[in-house]
Design an enzyme around this catalytic site. Structure first.
Site, PDB file in Angstrom:
ATOM      1  N   ASP A  21      47.954  42.191  25.045  1.00 33.98           N
ATOM      2  CA  ASP A  21      46.957  41.470  25.469  1.00 33.98           C
ATOM      3  C   ASP A  21      46.404  40.667  24.252  1.00 33.98           C
ATOM      4  O   ASP A  21      46.758  40.931  22.925  1.00 33.98           O
ATOM      5  CB  ASP A  21      45.658  42.471  25.957  1.00 33.98           C
ATOM      6  CG  ASP A  21      44.716  41.668  26.594  1.00 33.98           C
ATOM      7  OD1 ASP A  21      44.861  41.762  27.586  1.00 33.98           O
ATOM      8  OD2 ASP A  21      43.785  40.898  26.086  1.00 33.98           O
ATOM      9  N   ALA A  22      45.776  39.496  24.188  1.00 32.48           N
ATOM     10  CA  ALA A  22      45.168  38.745  23.253  1.00 32.48           C
ATOM     11  C   ALA A  22      43.935  39.320  22.750  1.00 32.48           C
ATOM     12  O   ALA A  22      43.705  38.922  21.689  1.00 32.48           O
ATOM     13  CB  ALA A  22      44.725  37.328  23.813  1.00 32.48           C
ATOM     14  N   ASP A  53      40.705  44.138  20.442  1.00 32.53           N
ATOM     15  CA  ASP A  53      39.710  45.494  20.450  1.00 32.53           C
ATOM     16  C   ASP A  53      39.525  45.973  21.725  1.00 32.53           C
ATOM     17  O   ASP A  53      40.092  47.298  21.830  1.00 32.53           O
ATOM     18  CB  ASP A  53      38.251  44.902  20.058  1.00 32.53           C
ATOM     19  CG  ASP A  53      37.797  44.623  18.550  1.00 32.53           C
ATOM     20  OD1 ASP A  53      38.653  44.951  17.832  1.00 32.53           O
ATOM     21  OD2 ASP A  53      36.550  43.989  18.272  1.00 32.53           O
ATOM     22  N   LYS A  54      39.816  45.304  22.651  1.00 30.64           N
ATOM     23  CA  LYS A  54      39.981  45.712  23.946  1.00 30.64           C
ATOM     24  C   LYS A  54      41.189  46.447  24.370  1.00 30.64           C
ATOM     25  O   LYS A  54      41.361  47.600  24.812  1.00 30.64           O
ATOM     26  CB  LYS A  54      39.893  44.559  25.121  1.00 30.64           C
ATOM     27  CG  LYS A  54      40.285  44.832  26.376  1.00 30.64           C
ATOM     28  CD  LYS A  54      39.431  45.495  27.285  1.00 30.64           C
ATOM     29  CE  LYS A  54      39.814  45.456  28.947  1.00 30.64           C
ATOM     30  NZ  LYS A  54      38.820  46.322  29.623  1.00 30.64           N
ATOM     31  N   ARG A  89      40.417  32.753  34.202  1.00 29.31           N
ATOM     32  CA  ARG A  89      39.219  32.982  35.294  1.00 29.31           C
ATOM     33  C   ARG A  89      38.732  31.786  35.644  1.00 29.31           C
ATOM     34  O   ARG A  89      38.765  30.925  34.449  1.00 29.31           O
ATOM     35  CB  ARG A  89      38.224  34.017  34.804  1.00 29.31           C
ATOM     36  CG  ARG A  89      38.598  35.382  34.483  1.00 29.31           C
ATOM     37  CD  ARG A  89      37.389  36.013  34.356  1.00 29.31           C
ATOM     38  NE  ARG A  89      37.878  37.645  34.161  1.00 29.31           N
ATOM     39  CZ  ARG A  89      36.832  38.571  34.071  1.00 29.31           C
ATOM     40  NH1 ARG A  89      35.739  38.247  33.992  1.00 29.31           N
ATOM     41  NH2 ARG A  89      37.307  39.887  33.957  1.00 29.31           N
ATOM     42  N   ARG A 132      40.693  24.527  41.809  1.00 26.91           N
ATOM     43  CA  ARG A 132      41.838  25.504  41.611  1.00 26.91           C
ATOM     44  C   ARG A 132      43.115  24.912  41.083  1.00 26.91           C
ATOM     45  O   ARG A 132      43.691  25.611  40.629  1.00 26.91           O
ATOM     46  CB  ARG A 132      42.198  25.875  43.198  1.00 26.91           C
ATOM     47  CG  ARG A 132      41.116  26.784  44.047  1.00 26.91           C
ATOM     48  CD  ARG A 132      41.443  27.340  45.322  1.00 26.91           C
ATOM     49  NE  ARG A 132      40.635  28.377  45.998  1.00 26.91           N
ATOM     50  CZ  ARG A 132      40.756  28.837  47.058  1.00 26.91           C
ATOM     51  NH1 ARG A 132      42.041  28.644  47.857  1.00 26.91           N
ATOM     52  NH2 ARG A 132      39.885  29.668  47.497  1.00 26.91           N
ATOM     53  N   ASN A 183      47.313  35.752  40.026  1.00 30.24           N
ATOM     54  CA  ASN A 183      47.024  34.904  41.174  1.00 30.24           C
ATOM     55  C   ASN A 183      46.888  33.376  40.683  1.00 30.24           C
ATOM     56  O   ASN A 183      46.473  33.295  39.359  1.00 30.24           O
ATOM     57  CB  ASN A 183      45.816  35.290  41.995  1.00 30.24           C
ATOM     58  CG  ASN A 183      46.211  36.460  42.833  1.00 30.24           C
ATOM     59  OD1 ASN A 183      47.192  36.504  43.289  1.00 30.24           O
ATOM     60  ND2 ASN A 183      45.455  37.567  42.730  1.00 30.24           N
ATOM     61  N   ASP A 206      48.365  43.098  50.944  1.00 35.04           N
ATOM     62  CA  ASP A 206      48.137  42.964  52.110  1.00 35.04           C
ATOM     63  C   ASP A 206      48.532  43.351  53.519  1.00 35.04           C
ATOM     64  O   ASP A 206      47.944  43.972  54.171  1.00 35.04           O
ATOM     65  CB  ASP A 206      48.561  41.285  52.465  1.00 35.04           C
ATOM     66  CG  ASP A 206      47.963  40.358  51.217  1.00 35.04           C
ATOM     67  OD1 ASP A 206      47.056  39.498  51.452  1.00 35.04           O
ATOM     68  OD2 ASP A 206      48.409  40.582  50.121  1.00 35.04           O
ATOM     69  N   ARG A 209      46.870  46.959  53.561  1.00 37.16           N
ATOM     70  CA  ARG A 209      45.649  46.638  54.095  1.00 37.16           C
ATOM     71  C   ARG A 209      45.679  46.771  55.798  1.00 37.16           C
ATOM     72  O   ARG A 209      45.201  47.197  56.720  1.00 37.16           O
ATOM     73  CB  ARG A 209      44.974  45.469  53.709  1.00 37.16           C
ATOM     74  CG  ARG A 209      44.383  45.385  52.295  1.00 37.16           C
ATOM     75  CD  ARG A 209      43.574  44.406  51.993  1.00 37.16           C
ATOM     76  NE  ARG A 209      43.072  44.461  50.413  1.00 37.16           N
ATOM     77  CZ  ARG A 209      43.412  43.522  49.521  1.00 37.16           C
ATOM     78  NH1 ARG A 209      44.162  42.640  49.546  1.00 37.16           N
ATOM     79  NH2 ARG A 209      42.904  43.837  48.319  1.00 37.16           N
ATOM     80  N   HIS A 217      50.147  34.601  49.777  1.00 37.24           N
ATOM     81  CA  HIS A 217      49.231  35.854  49.409  1.00 37.24           C
ATOM     82  C   HIS A 217      47.961  34.955  49.248  1.00 37.24           C
ATOM     83  O   HIS A 217      47.418  34.751  48.413  1.00 37.24           O
ATOM     84  CB  HIS A 217      49.492  36.539  48.208  1.00 37.24           C
ATOM     85  CG  HIS A 217      48.401  37.425  47.594  1.00 37.24           C
ATOM     86  ND1 HIS A 217      48.057  38.423  48.442  1.00 37.24           N
ATOM     87  CD2 HIS A 217      47.672  37.417  46.558  1.00 37.24           C
ATOM     88  CE1 HIS A 217      47.006  39.078  47.902  1.00 37.24           C
ATOM     89  NE2 HIS A 217      46.825  38.227  46.793  1.00 37.24           N
ATOM     90  N   THR A 275      39.006  43.828  42.092  1.00 38.21           N
ATOM     91  CA  THR A 275      39.884  44.851  42.543  1.00 38.21           C
ATOM     92  C   THR A 275      40.876  45.555  41.657  1.00 38.21           C
ATOM     93  O   THR A 275      40.738  44.881  40.789  1.00 38.21           O
ATOM     94  CB  THR A 275      40.694  44.065  43.742  1.00 38.21           C
ATOM     95  OG1 THR A 275      41.643  43.031  42.968  1.00 38.21           O
ATOM     96  CG2 THR A 275      39.993  43.178  44.888  1.00 38.21           C
TER      97      THR A 275
END
Length: 351
Positions: free
Chosen positions: A69-70, A73-74, A116, A123, A155, A183, A186, A210, A265
């Protein structure tokens, strides 16, 4: 950031005491070469990436897990949190790094990282930012693990799986997306709920995009081996098509509802991707509806489009597409779904 690992050394100057901690028994046979470890890389340690990582560990699917990950700390915090649970988990070596060299020799590379959407952002613009992000992720994964399978979860998964295929240079069988695997879960849950049966006894697929243009394959649904719609017809039991459409609508809206309620999710996609990892790495040859290169199937032509079809998966990736019978209406909807994805792909300018 230094690479973090779950392997630790004790003693002065990091002396490895593991060999002196135990006394070997006499008369033992020479050590044999250990089997090659199974290594999985997860790119992105957000809610989805960590749910996948946690499920992979608890289900004992990997000997080694590398997180990339970039956010330094996370990344460090997530790895420490997992390592602190070592006494309660199957043994696994956990690495964390900002550097993709740590992903070398992975058997499976799972990409969950993604930009995000900003307020007011289109989109298409979001997708273009994700394509730019994939240019930094996919080539190094392909470079350091040239024989791996790439599994895209980010996504919009269908278009980004196409992007990963293009950027990796891998054959199409070794690049796939999580697609409609969740999907379809579900879908099975809702049908099982309506019929008051166990979801594991329901065979049902969502295919195509999807997203909003996904296709529910009502004609091939079976419960305990009994084809549902043909059974209802034979027994002259009336049902309304509107009811079926509402169930499909619930499937499409399912993720949005979870996000509305809890903000994101995580657990269901974690289990979904872990099931794919198990099938792939253990060569189980199970059938999953996942994002694959669909050109040439069910009359889908016009470009290299990736969308979900029921596919047999194994250690080589996608082994083949299941010849599920589709009605004319389902085929038309599937082709329309492919066109929807191709229209978006055509605006990326990726060759």
């Amino acid at each position: 950031m230094h690479k973090a690992s779950s392997s630790s050394f004790l003693g002065p100057d990091g002396l490895d005491l593991s060999n002196s901690f135990f006394t070997p028994i006499s008369g033992t046979a020479p050590a044999t070469s250990p089997r090659r470890n199974t290594k999985i890389t997860v790119v992105g340690v957000g809610n989805v990436g960590m749910a996948i990582a946690q499920t992979i560990i608890t289900q004992d699917l990997a000997d080694e897990l590398t997180l990339v990950d970039a956010n330094s700390d996370k990344l460090s915090g997530e790895v420490l949190d997992l390592q602190h649970a070592a006494a309660f988990l199957p043994r696994v070596k956990i690495n964390a790094s900002l550097d993709y060299t740590a992903t070398a020799d992975s058997d499976l590379c799972i990409v969950t990282a993604g930009a995000r959407q900003n307020p007011g952002e289109t989109r298409l613009n979001l997708l273009q930012r994700n394509v730019a992000l994939f240019r930094h992720i996919v080539p190094p994964l392909a470079k350091f693990s040239p024989d791996s399978i790439i599994l895209v979860v980010s996504n919009p998964v269908d278009v980004l799986t196409y992007v990963a295929w293009k950027l990796s240079g891998f054959p199409a069988n070794r690049v796939l997306g999580s697609g409609t695997n969740l999907d379809s879960s579900r879908f099975r849950f809702l049908i099982a709920d309506h019929l008051d049966v166990n979801a594991q006894d329901v065979q049902a697929y969502i295919v195509g995009e999807h997203g909003d243009s996904s296709v529910a394959l009502w004609s091939s649904i079976s419960v305990g081996g009994v084809p549902v719609l043909s059974f209802l017809d034979r027994q002259q039991i009336p049902y309304e098509k509107k009811t079926l459409e509402n169930i499909h609508k619930e499937v499409v809206q399912g993720a949005y509802e979870v996000i509305r309620l809890k903000g994101y999710t995580s657990w269901a996609i974690g289990y979904s991707v872990a099931s794919l990892a198990r099938t792939l790495l253990r060569n189980q040859r199970r059938i999953h509806p996942v994002t694959i290169l669909a050109k040439g199937f069910y009359g889908i032509n016009g470009g290299d489009v990736f969308l979900s079809l029921p596919a047999q998966l194994g250690r080589r990736g996608v082994l083949g597409v299941t010849n599920v019978h589709l009605t004319d209406e389902e085929v038309e909807k599937l082709r329309n779904s492919a066109k929807t994805i191709l229209d978006v792909q055509s605006q990326l300018g990726l060759k």
